[in-house]
Design a protein around this motif. Structure first.
Motif, PDB file in Angstrom:
ATOM      1  N   GLN A   3       0.816  -1.212   0.000  1.00 57.89           N
ATOM      2  CA  GLN A   3       0.000   0.000   0.000  1.00 57.89           C
ATOM      3  C   GLN A   3       0.847   1.258   0.000  1.00 57.89           C
ATOM      4  O   GLN A   3       0.541   2.227  -0.698  1.00 57.89           O
ATOM      5  CB  GLN A   3      -0.933  -0.011   1.216  1.00 57.89           C
ATOM      6  CG  GLN A   3      -1.912   1.153   1.265  1.00 57.89           C
ATOM      7  CD  GLN A   3      -2.946   1.102   0.149  1.00 57.89           C
ATOM      8  OE1 GLN A   3      -3.309   0.019  -0.316  1.00 57.89           O
ATOM      9  NE2 GLN A   3      -3.409   2.249  -0.296  1.00 57.89           N
ATOM     10  N   SER A   4       1.939   1.239   0.776  1.00 57.20           N
ATOM     11  CA  SER A   4       2.779   2.438   0.867  1.00 57.20           C
ATOM     12  C   SER A   4       3.430   2.766  -0.468  1.00 57.20           C
ATOM     13  O   SER A   4       3.542   3.936  -0.849  1.00 57.20           O
ATOM     14  CB  SER A   4       3.848   2.259   1.944  1.00 57.20           C
ATOM     15  OG  SER A   4       4.712   1.188   1.621  1.00 57.20           O
ATOM     16  N   GLN A   6       2.182   1.940  -3.429  1.00 57.96           N
ATOM     17  CA  GLN A   6       1.118   2.432  -4.299  1.00 57.96           C
ATOM     18  C   GLN A   6       0.856   3.908  -4.042  1.00 57.96           C
ATOM     19  O   GLN A   6       0.688   4.699  -4.977  1.00 57.96           O
ATOM     20  CB  GLN A   6      -0.156   1.617  -4.068  1.00 57.96           C
ATOM     21  CG  GLN A   6      -0.106   0.197  -4.586  1.00 57.96           C
ATOM     22  CD  GLN A   6      -1.438  -0.505  -4.454  1.00 57.96           C
ATOM     23  OE1 GLN A   6      -2.488   0.084  -4.642  1.00 57.96           O
ATOM     24  NE2 GLN A   6      -1.403  -1.783  -4.132  1.00 57.96           N
ATOM     25  N   GLU A   7       0.817   4.288  -2.773  1.00 59.62           N
ATOM     26  CA  GLU A   7       0.579   5.686  -2.423  1.00 59.62           C
ATOM     27  C   GLU A   7       1.729   6.567  -2.894  1.00 59.62           C
ATOM     28  O   GLU A   7       1.515   7.687  -3.366  1.00 59.62           O
ATOM     29  CB  GLU A   7       0.398   5.813  -0.906  1.00 59.62           C
ATOM     30  CG  GLU A   7      -0.897   5.187  -0.412  1.00 59.62           C
ATOM     31  CD  GLU A   7      -0.978   5.137   1.104  1.00 59.62           C
ATOM     32  OE1 GLU A   7       0.001   5.543   1.766  1.00 59.62           O
ATOM     33  OE2 GLU A   7      -2.020   4.694   1.622  1.00 59.62           O
ATOM     34  N   PHE A   8       2.962   6.048  -2.783  1.00 56.88           N
ATOM     35  CA  PHE A   8       4.116   6.817  -3.241  1.00 56.88           C
ATOM     36  C   PHE A   8       4.068   7.011  -4.751  1.00 56.88           C
ATOM     37  O   PHE A   8       4.324   8.114  -5.248  1.00 56.88           O
ATOM     38  CB  PHE A   8       5.417   6.123  -2.832  1.00 56.88           C
ATOM     39  CG  PHE A   8       6.642   6.805  -3.364  1.00 56.88           C
ATOM     40  CD1 PHE A   8       6.961   8.100  -2.970  1.00 56.88           C
ATOM     41  CD2 PHE A   8       7.484   6.173  -4.269  1.00 56.88           C
ATOM     42  CE1 PHE A   8       8.089   8.744  -3.469  1.00 56.88           C
ATOM     43  CE2 PHE A   8       8.601   6.805  -4.767  1.00 56.88           C
ATOM     44  CZ  PHE A   8       8.907   8.098  -4.364  1.00 56.88           C
ATOM     45  N   CYS A   9       3.733   5.960  -5.489  1.00 57.56           N
ATOM     46  CA  CYS A   9       3.656   6.079  -6.953  1.00 57.56           C
ATOM     47  C   CYS A   9       2.651   7.140  -7.370  1.00 57.56           C
ATOM     48  O   CYS A   9       2.840   7.832  -8.372  1.00 57.56           O
ATOM     49  CB  CYS A   9       3.291   4.726  -7.570  1.00 57.56           C
ATOM     50  SG  CYS A   9       4.651   3.543  -7.587  1.00 57.56           S
ATOM     51  N   ALA A  10       1.583   7.279  -6.588  1.00 58.49           N
ATOM     52  CA  ALA A  10       0.577   8.293  -6.905  1.00 58.49           C
ATOM     53  C   ALA A  10       1.153   9.701  -6.795  1.00 58.49           C
ATOM     54  O   ALA A  10       0.654  10.638  -7.432  1.00 58.49           O
ATOM     55  CB  ALA A  10      -0.625   8.142  -5.981  1.00 58.49           C
ATOM     56  N   LYS A  11       2.211   9.861  -5.999  1.00 54.74           N
ATOM     57  CA  LYS A  11       2.853  11.168  -5.847  1.00 54.74           C
ATOM     58  C   LYS A  11       3.835  11.469  -6.975  1.00 54.74           C
ATOM     59  O   LYS A  11       4.297  12.606  -7.103  1.00 54.74           O
ATOM     60  CB  LYS A  11       3.595  11.232  -4.506  1.00 54.74           C
ATOM     61  CG  LYS A  11       2.704  11.126  -3.288  1.00 54.74           C
ATOM     62  CD  LYS A  11       3.546  11.154  -2.012  1.00 54.74           C
ATOM     63  CE  LYS A  11       2.690  11.005  -0.773  1.00 54.74           C
ATOM     64  NZ  LYS A  11       3.516  11.004   0.461  1.00 54.74           N
ATOM     65  N   LYS A 191      -1.655   0.076 -13.843  1.00 51.88           N
ATOM     66  CA  LYS A 191      -2.501   1.005 -13.087  1.00 51.88           C
ATOM     67  C   LYS A 191      -3.910   0.452 -12.915  1.00 51.88           C
ATOM     68  O   LYS A 191      -4.508   0.571 -11.839  1.00 51.88           O
ATOM     69  CB  LYS A 191      -2.543   2.368 -13.787  1.00 51.88           C
ATOM     70  CG  LYS A 191      -1.264   3.178 -13.626  1.00 51.88           C
ATOM     71  CD  LYS A 191      -1.341   4.490 -14.377  1.00 51.88           C
ATOM     72  CE  LYS A 191      -0.035   5.268 -14.245  1.00 51.88           C
ATOM     73  NZ  LYS A 191      -0.028   6.501 -15.064  1.00 51.88           N
ATOM     74  N   ALA A 192      -4.422  -0.160 -13.964  1.00 52.79           N
ATOM     75  CA  ALA A 192      -5.766  -0.746 -13.885  1.00 52.79           C
ATOM     76  C   ALA A 192      -5.834  -1.859 -12.848  1.00 52.79           C
ATOM     77  O   ALA A 192      -6.877  -2.091 -12.229  1.00 52.79           O
ATOM     78  CB  ALA A 192      -6.187  -1.272 -15.255  1.00 52.79           C
ATOM     79  N   ALA A 193      -4.704  -2.535 -12.649  1.00 54.24           N
ATOM     80  CA  ALA A 193      -4.648  -3.636 -11.684  1.00 54.24           C
ATOM     81  C   ALA A 193      -4.264  -3.166 -10.285  1.00 54.24           C
ATOM     82  O   ALA A 193      -4.110  -3.990  -9.368  1.00 54.24           O
ATOM     83  CB  ALA A 193      -3.646  -4.688 -12.161  1.00 54.24           C
ATOM     84  N   GLY A 194      -4.105  -1.842 -10.103  1.00 51.46           N
ATOM     85  CA  GLY A 194      -3.733  -1.311  -8.797  1.00 51.46           C
ATOM     86  C   GLY A 194      -2.278  -1.513  -8.441  1.00 51.46           C
ATOM     87  O   GLY A 194      -1.903  -1.503  -7.259  1.00 51.46           O
TER      88      GLY A 194
END
Length: 309
Positions: A3-4, A6-11, A191-194
Motif C-alpha cells: 500500500q505504501s 502504491q501511495e508513493f507512486c501516486a505522488k 494502473k488498472a490492476a492497482g
C-alpha cells in the motif's frame, strides 16, 4: 506492491527537477547555493526533486561531496516533496552501495541508470536491477541510450517492471513510439490492476506527447530555471487541459531545444547564471559554453522575459 508503494507512486505525477549542482568559481561545491536552489524549486511549486543525476554532474563528484549533498537535500526538503536520489553506476556493486546510501539517508526512491560503457546483455541488466530493488527502496529505471550506449526495449522493460520494487522509468530514449508502447503495454494495465508503473519523460520537449499517451510527467532540466512554468504545464496536461498545456509547451519549446545546444548541464547552468540564479561553472571535462552557443541561448531567454546579466 504494498500500500505504501502504491501511495508513493501516486505522488510521482507532475514535474520533477533534475537538479544541477551549484559550484563555486574555484570548483568546490556550493552547498549553501544548493540549499537555496532546493527552496527556490519548492517555493515555485515543483512536484519533486532529483539530486545527483547526470544534470548534477555526478561523474565528477566524489563520495564525500555526494554524501553531503544527499544529507542537505533531505534536510532542506523536509518531506515537502518526494526526493529521488540518483544512484547509478556501471558497476553493480557500486550501484548497490549508492542505492543503500540513498535509503539510509531517507530518500523516497533511487534513480538507477542503465549501466554505461559496459553495454550489458539482457541477463546482466535484469540482475543489475534485481540487485537495486533488493536494497528495499523504490527504484526508478533511467533509460537514456544516448548517454549509456544501451537502450532498454519494450520487451525487456516488461521483464524489469516485474521485479518487485521497480516502480517506473524515466524514459529518455527520444523514441516516442517506444514511450507509447511502454505506457500501453506496461503502465496502463498495471494502473488498472492497482499496481502502478510510473512513466515520466526524460526529455523536456517530449513531455506533452508523453502525457497525451498516458504518461505521468517529466524529470526536467529546464525546470532548474523555470520550475513554476514547467509545473504549470505538466499540471494542465495531466488534468486534461491540453489547450493551456499546449500553449505552455510551445512557449517553452525553444528553451527545451536550446538548453541542449551543448552537453547538459553546461547550457542550463549558463542560463541560470545569466538570469540571476547563481550556480557557478561546470566541472571538467565539461567546459564553458562556446562563444557561438551563447547568442542563441541568450536570445531565447530574452524572449521569455528574462533580464540577463
Amino acid at each position: 506492491m504494498d500500500q505504501s508503494q502504491q501511495e508513493f507512486c501516486a505522488k510521482l505525477r507532475g514535474a520533477f527537477t533534475a537538479l544541477v549542482t551549484p559550484l563555486k568559481e574555484n570548483g568546490d561545491v556550493d552547498y549553501e547555493g544548493f540549499r537555496k536552489l532546493i527552496n527556490f524549486q519548492i517555493d515555485e511549486g515543483i512536484n519533486g526533486l532529483v539530486p545527483l543525476g547526470t544534470t548534477g554532474e555526478t561523474p565528477t563528484l566524489d563520495d564525500e561531496e555526494e554524501e553531503k549533498l544527499i544529507r542537505i537535500a533531505i534536510e532542506e526538503i523536509k518531506g515537502r516533496v518526494p526526493v529521488i536520489i540518483g544512484a547509478g553506476s556501471n558497476s553493480t556493486k557500486h550501484m548497490t552501495e549508492y542505492v543503500k546510501r540513498a535509503k539510509e539517508n531517507g530518500a523516497d526512491a533511487a534513480l538507477v541508470v542503465t549501466p554505461y560503457y559496459n553495454k550489458p546483455n539482457d541477463s546482466g541488466l535484469i540482475k543489475h536491477f534485481e540487485a537495486a530493488a533488493a536494497v528495499g527502496i523504490p527504484v526508478m529505471i533511467y533509460n537514456i541510450a544516448s548517454r549509456t550506449g544501451r537502450n532498454i526495449p519494450v520487451g525487456l522493460m516488461k521483464r524489469l517492471a516485474e521485479i518487485p520494487g521497480i516502480i517506473g522509468v524515466k524514459e529518455a530514449s527520444g523514441d516516442i513510439n517506444q514511450m507509447g508502447d511502454i505506457i500501453r503495454e506496461i503502465s496502463i494495465p498495471r494502473k488498472a490492476a492497482g499496481n502502478p508503473f510510473v512513466v515520466v519523460s526524460g526529455d523536456d520537449g517530449l513531455t506533452l506527447p508523453l502525457i497525451a499517451l498516458g504518461g505521468d510527467g517529466v524529470i526536467s532540466v529546464i525546470s532548474n530555471l523555470i520550475p513554476k512554468k514547467i509545473a504549470a504545464m505538466t499540471k494542465a496536461l495531466l488534468e486534461g487541459n491540453f489547450e493551456e498545456g499546449r500553449r505552455l509547451h510551445y512557449e517553452l519549446l525553444s528553451l527545451a531545444k536550446t538548453a541542449f545546444i551543448e552537453t547538459n548541464p553546461a547550457p542550463i547552468k549558463a542560463a541560470m547564471n545569466w538570469a540571476g540564479i547563481p550556480v557557478g561553472p561546470t566541472r571538467l571535462p565539461l567546459g564553458p559554453l562556446a562563444p557561438s552557443s551563447e547568442p542563441p541561448l541568450r536570445a531565447v531567454l530574452e524572449q521569455l522575459g528574462f533580464k540577463l546579466k
